[in-house]
Motif scaffolding. Structure first.
Motif, short mmCIF file in Angstrom:
data_model
loop_
_atom_site.label_atom_id
_atom_site.label_comp_id
_atom_site.label_asym_id
_atom_site.label_seq_id
_atom_site.Cartn_x
_atom_site.Cartn_y
_atom_site.Cartn_z
N PHE A 1 0.80 -1.23 0.00
CA PHE A 1 0.00 0.00 0.00
C PHE A 1 0.84 1.28 0.00
O PHE A 1 0.31 2.37 -0.18
CB PHE A 1 -0.96 0.03 1.20
CG PHE A 1 -0.30 0.28 2.54
CD1 PHE A 1 -0.23 1.56 3.07
CD2 PHE A 1 0.24 -0.77 3.27
CE1 PHE A 1 0.37 1.80 4.30
CE2 PHE A 1 0.84 -0.54 4.50
CZ PHE A 1 0.90 0.75 5.02
N VAL A 2 2.14 1.18 0.15
CA VAL A 2 2.99 2.36 0.35
C VAL A 2 3.61 2.83 -0.97
O VAL A 2 4.22 2.04 -1.69
CB VAL A 2 4.11 2.05 1.37
CG1 VAL A 2 5.07 3.22 1.49
CG2 VAL A 2 3.51 1.71 2.73
N ASP A 3 3.46 4.13 -1.26
CA ASP A 3 4.10 4.75 -2.43
C ASP A 3 5.47 5.31 -2.09
O ASP A 3 6.35 5.34 -2.94
CB ASP A 3 3.22 5.87 -2.98
CG ASP A 3 1.91 5.36 -3.54
OD1 ASP A 3 1.92 4.74 -4.61
OD2 ASP A 3 0.87 5.56 -2.87
N LEU A 4 5.62 5.79 -0.85
CA LEU A 4 6.89 6.39 -0.42
C LEU A 4 7.20 5.95 1.00
O LEU A 4 6.39 6.19 1.92
CB LEU A 4 6.83 7.91 -0.49
CG LEU A 4 8.04 8.67 0.09
CD1 LEU A 4 9.31 8.31 -0.66
CD2 LEU A 4 7.81 10.17 0.05
N THR B 1 11.42 -6.18 7.09
CA THR B 1 10.07 -6.15 7.66
C THR B 1 9.17 -5.16 6.92
O THR B 1 7.98 -5.42 6.72
CB THR B 1 10.14 -5.77 9.16
OG1 THR B 1 10.95 -6.73 9.85
CG2 THR B 1 8.76 -5.75 9.78
N PHE B 2 9.73 -4.03 6.50
CA PHE B 2 8.91 -3.01 5.84
C PHE B 2 8.71 -3.26 4.35
O PHE B 2 7.72 -2.79 3.77
CB PHE B 2 9.56 -1.62 6.03
CG PHE B 2 9.73 -1.22 7.46
CD1 PHE B 2 8.74 -1.42 8.39
CD2 PHE B 2 10.93 -0.64 7.89
CE1 PHE B 2 8.91 -1.06 9.72
CE2 PHE B 2 11.11 -0.27 9.20
CZ PHE B 2 10.10 -0.48 10.13
N LYS B 3 9.61 -3.98 3.72
CA LYS B 3 9.55 -4.13 2.26
C LYS B 3 8.22 -4.69 1.75
O LYS B 3 7.71 -4.22 0.72
CB LYS B 3 10.71 -4.99 1.77
CG LYS B 3 10.77 -5.07 0.24
CD LYS B 3 11.92 -5.90 -0.28
CE LYS B 3 11.91 -5.96 -1.81
NZ LYS B 3 13.02 -6.80 -2.34
N PRO B 4 7.60 -5.68 2.39
CA PRO B 4 6.33 -6.19 1.87
C PRO B 4 5.21 -5.15 1.83
O PRO B 4 4.20 -5.35 1.13
CB PRO B 4 5.99 -7.32 2.84
CG PRO B 4 7.30 -7.74 3.41
CD PRO B 4 8.08 -6.48 3.53
N LEU B 5 5.35 -4.05 2.55
CA LEU B 5 4.31 -3.02 2.59
C LEU B 5 4.35 -2.12 1.35
O LEU B 5 3.43 -1.34 1.12
CB LEU B 5 4.48 -2.15 3.84
CG LEU B 5 4.58 -2.89 5.18
CD1 LEU B 5 4.74 -1.89 6.33
CD2 LEU B 5 3.37 -3.78 5.41
N LEU B 6 5.42 -2.22 0.56
CA LEU B 6 5.64 -1.29 -0.54
C LEU B 6 4.99 -1.75 -1.84
O LEU B 6 4.95 -2.94 -2.15
CB LEU B 6 7.15 -1.12 -0.78
CG LEU B 6 8.00 -0.72 0.44
CD1 LEU B 6 9.45 -0.56 0.02
CD2 LEU B 6 7.48 0.54 1.08
N LYS B 7 4.52 -0.78 -2.61
CA LYS B 7 4.05 -1.05 -3.97
C LYS B 7 5.26 -1.35 -4.86
O LYS B 7 6.39 -0.89 -4.58
CB LYS B 7 3.30 0.16 -4.52
CG LYS B 7 1.98 0.46 -3.84
CD LYS B 7 1.32 1.66 -4.48
CE LYS B 7 -0.01 1.98 -3.81
NZ LYS B 7 -0.66 3.19 -4.41
#
Length: 316
Positions: free
Chosen positions: A57-60, A96-102
């Motif tokens: 869901f994250v663009d930036l 941990t954060f990478k899967p949240l990114l578009k």
């Protein structure tokens, strides 16, 4: 509460603020992973919360983690580690954060010179590293047995070759010291009563960023606060209105405040309650004041060019 000088504009929290704003914080981990991302400020451990957020869901992603220094963040202490240990800690966080990114997301990771050793090693293993921004950090005392640390880095990365970069949205208006004319007319610059100016494309060396200090209304007591101007430049370059910005190490809330002012969706996570409350207060203030110091009329301005800015904006 500390006694301030009469002209000191540093933001402070009153006890009434703390009571009023606490209910605006998200702090209870959901029982099941969320299907839609929340918007606002989370008071909690970002590494725990990340597992409860939806994928892609994250663009930036703006990462301003604790540098590899011994630092006290209002009672939350971070101790300097070996390069190997800090690199492993950072690797765990980014994984941990990478899967949240578009797939089209951009990533900016902050560091000082010493932490940059770890940042590049980790970032290069997960993303495409596209550049290293170095910005002049004018605050701080001189060193007696070493060169004074007067800059910090921001590593610019992307998930893929499909990413946003709005170069026209982040031009810098600079003074022209040696104006060149062609057939008697200014070439690529504008003559004004306040001086000669040129709008230039952004480089990876930023000398126009001012660290928030006591006379600026965005200033807080956070020891490593980034300026709204800095975040605005990154956001305008790498997102469009309505895009989603995530800051897992939110601090005093600069990222969320700027995202609100620029009509982006946002989520910030911070483990320290006092900083979360400050972020909530800054979001409240951003509802009524959307100004960003150093940015006006769609242009980023050099330091000490306020007279020109006022003329162009009608004296506001």
């Amino acid at each position: 509460m500390a006694v301030r000088a009469p002209m000191n504009r540093t933001l402070e929290l009153t006890q009434d603020d703390r009571i009023r704003l606490r209910d605006r914080l998200l702090h209870s981990l959901p029982e099941h992973p969320l299907t839609h991302p929340p918007q606002g400020v989370i008071w909690g451990d970002c590494l725990q919360w990340a597992h409860h957020l939806p994928a892609g869901f994250v663009d930036l992603l703006f990462l301003d983690p604790p540098y590899n220094l011994t630092k006290d963040f209002h009672g939350q202490k971070f101790s300097r580690q070996t390069i190997e240990a800090y690199t492993l800690w950072l690797d765990d966080a980014i994984a941990t954060f990478k899967p949240l990114l578009k797939p089209s997301a951009s990533i900016y990771i902050c560091a000082d010179w010493f932490s940059s050793i770890s940042v590049f090693a980790v970032a290069a293993s997960y993303f495409t590293v596209r550049n290293r921004i170095t910005w002049e950090r004018e605050k701080g005392r001189g060193a007696k047995a070493n060169w004074k640390n007067a800059s910090e880095d921001i590593w610019f990365c992307t998930m893929s070759d499909n990413y946003t970069f709005n170069v026209e949205a982040v031009k810098l208006r600079r003074k022209v010291l040696a104006p060149y004319r062609q057939n008697g007319s200014p070439k690529d610059w504008e003559a004004t009563p306040e001086g000669n100016f040129r709008d230039t494309h952004p480089s990876n060396l930023w000398t126009d960023i001012t660290i928030p200090f006591w006379s600026m209304p965005e200033n807080t007591d956070h020891p490593t606060q980034k300026s709204e101007k800095l975040l605005a430049r990154l956001m305008l370059a790498s997102t469009n209105p309505g895009d989603f910005v995530l800051d897992p190490f939110l601090g005093s809330g600069t990222t969320c405040a700027v995202a609100k002012k620029l009509d982006r969706q946002f989520l910030g996570m911070e483990i320290n309650e006092e900083y979360c409350l400050m972020a909530a207060k800054r979001l409240e203030l951003a509802e009524h004041d959307r100004s960003i110091q150093g940015y006006a009329d769609g242009i980023f301005w050099e330091r000490n060019t306020l007279a020109m800015r006022k003329r162009k904006s009608g004296g506001r």
